[in-house]
Design a protein around this motif. Structure first.
Motif, short mmCIF file in Angstrom:
data_model
loop_
_atom_site.label_atom_id
_atom_site.label_comp_id
_atom_site.label_asym_id
_atom_site.label_seq_id
_atom_site.Cartn_x
_atom_site.Cartn_y
_atom_site.Cartn_z
N UNK A 22 0.82 -1.22 0.00
CA UNK A 22 0.00 0.00 0.00
C UNK A 22 0.85 1.27 0.00
N UNK A 23 2.17 1.14 -0.17
CA UNK A 23 3.05 2.28 0.00
C UNK A 23 2.95 3.33 -1.11
N UNK A 24 2.62 2.90 -2.32
CA UNK A 24 2.66 3.80 -3.47
C UNK A 24 1.32 3.81 -4.20
N UNK A 25 0.98 4.97 -4.73
CA UNK A 25 -0.18 5.07 -5.61
C UNK A 25 0.24 4.65 -7.01
N UNK A 26 -0.67 3.97 -7.69
CA UNK A 26 -0.51 3.66 -9.11
C UNK A 26 -1.47 4.58 -9.83
N UNK A 27 -0.93 5.61 -10.47
CA UNK A 27 -1.71 6.69 -11.06
C UNK A 27 -1.90 6.43 -12.55
N UNK A 28 -3.15 6.56 -12.98
CA UNK A 28 -3.47 6.36 -14.40
C UNK A 28 -4.17 7.60 -14.94
N UNK A 29 -4.69 7.48 -16.12
CA UNK A 29 -5.32 8.63 -16.79
C UNK A 29 -6.76 8.85 -16.36
N UNK A 72 3.30 5.25 -12.35
CA UNK A 72 2.35 5.70 -13.38
C UNK A 72 1.99 4.59 -14.35
N UNK A 73 0.74 4.63 -14.79
CA UNK A 73 0.29 3.80 -15.90
C UNK A 73 0.58 4.53 -17.20
N UNK A 74 0.03 4.03 -18.28
CA UNK A 74 0.27 4.63 -19.59
C UNK A 74 -0.49 5.95 -19.73
N UNK A 75 0.04 6.81 -20.59
CA UNK A 75 -0.58 8.08 -20.92
C UNK A 75 -0.75 9.01 -19.72
#
Length: 150
Positions: A22-29, A72-75
């Motif tokens: 849970x340490x990091x956010x996975x940020x997407x568009x 980060x995810x794509x875009x």
């Protein structure tokens, strides 16, 4: 904007690379949940994006400030300040950045960086310099008003 910020690509990967944690956010568009699709544990140091920047999801063109390091995810782009932005001015700048949404949505994704960097904005100034104290006071006043309403 180019005087205040850099717009950079992020090293992205798909959700199949995420790990337990849970340490990091996975940020997407996405526009939902401040752009966070999932949480993840540590994956690698090469793909970590620094805290203190904004993410920009290229599908909806929403800017979200990142208080902690993230993947980060794509875009997804990151918006890196060239000047020190005091904590009290973060909401002020988040609003100004998100006011660019319609302009950025009107161009092709490949033109987003140039369009962003060449956009002119108006900021409060004092003695020829950006007035961060005004921004801080203004945001504090708005927060106080809102809290008193609640």
């Amino acid at each position: 904007m180019g005087d205040l910020f850099d717009i950079l690509t992020t090293s992205s990967f798909n959700t199949d690379k995420l790990v337990d944690g849970e340490e990091y956010d996975y940020v997407t568009r996405t526009s939902l949940n401040q752009g966070v699709l999932k949480k993840t544990g540590f994956i690698n140091k090469e793909n970590i994006n620094e805290k203190g920047v904004w993410s920009l999801g290229l599908l909806q063109m929403d800017f979200f400030y990142r208080k902690k390091s993230w993947y980060a995810g794509q875009f997804v782009r990151k918006i890196v300040p060239k000047v020190e932005i005091k904590n009290g001015a973060i909401l002020f700048f988040s609003t100004i950045l998100n006011m660019q949404k319609s302009r950025l949505l009107s161009v092709l994704v490949r033109d987003v960086d140039e369009t962003f960097l060449n956009t002119s904005i108006q900021l409060p100034t004092k003695d020829g310099k950006i007035d961060f104290d005004f921004m801080d006071a203004y945001i504090s006043e708005l927060e106080e008003e809102r809290i008193s309403e609640l």
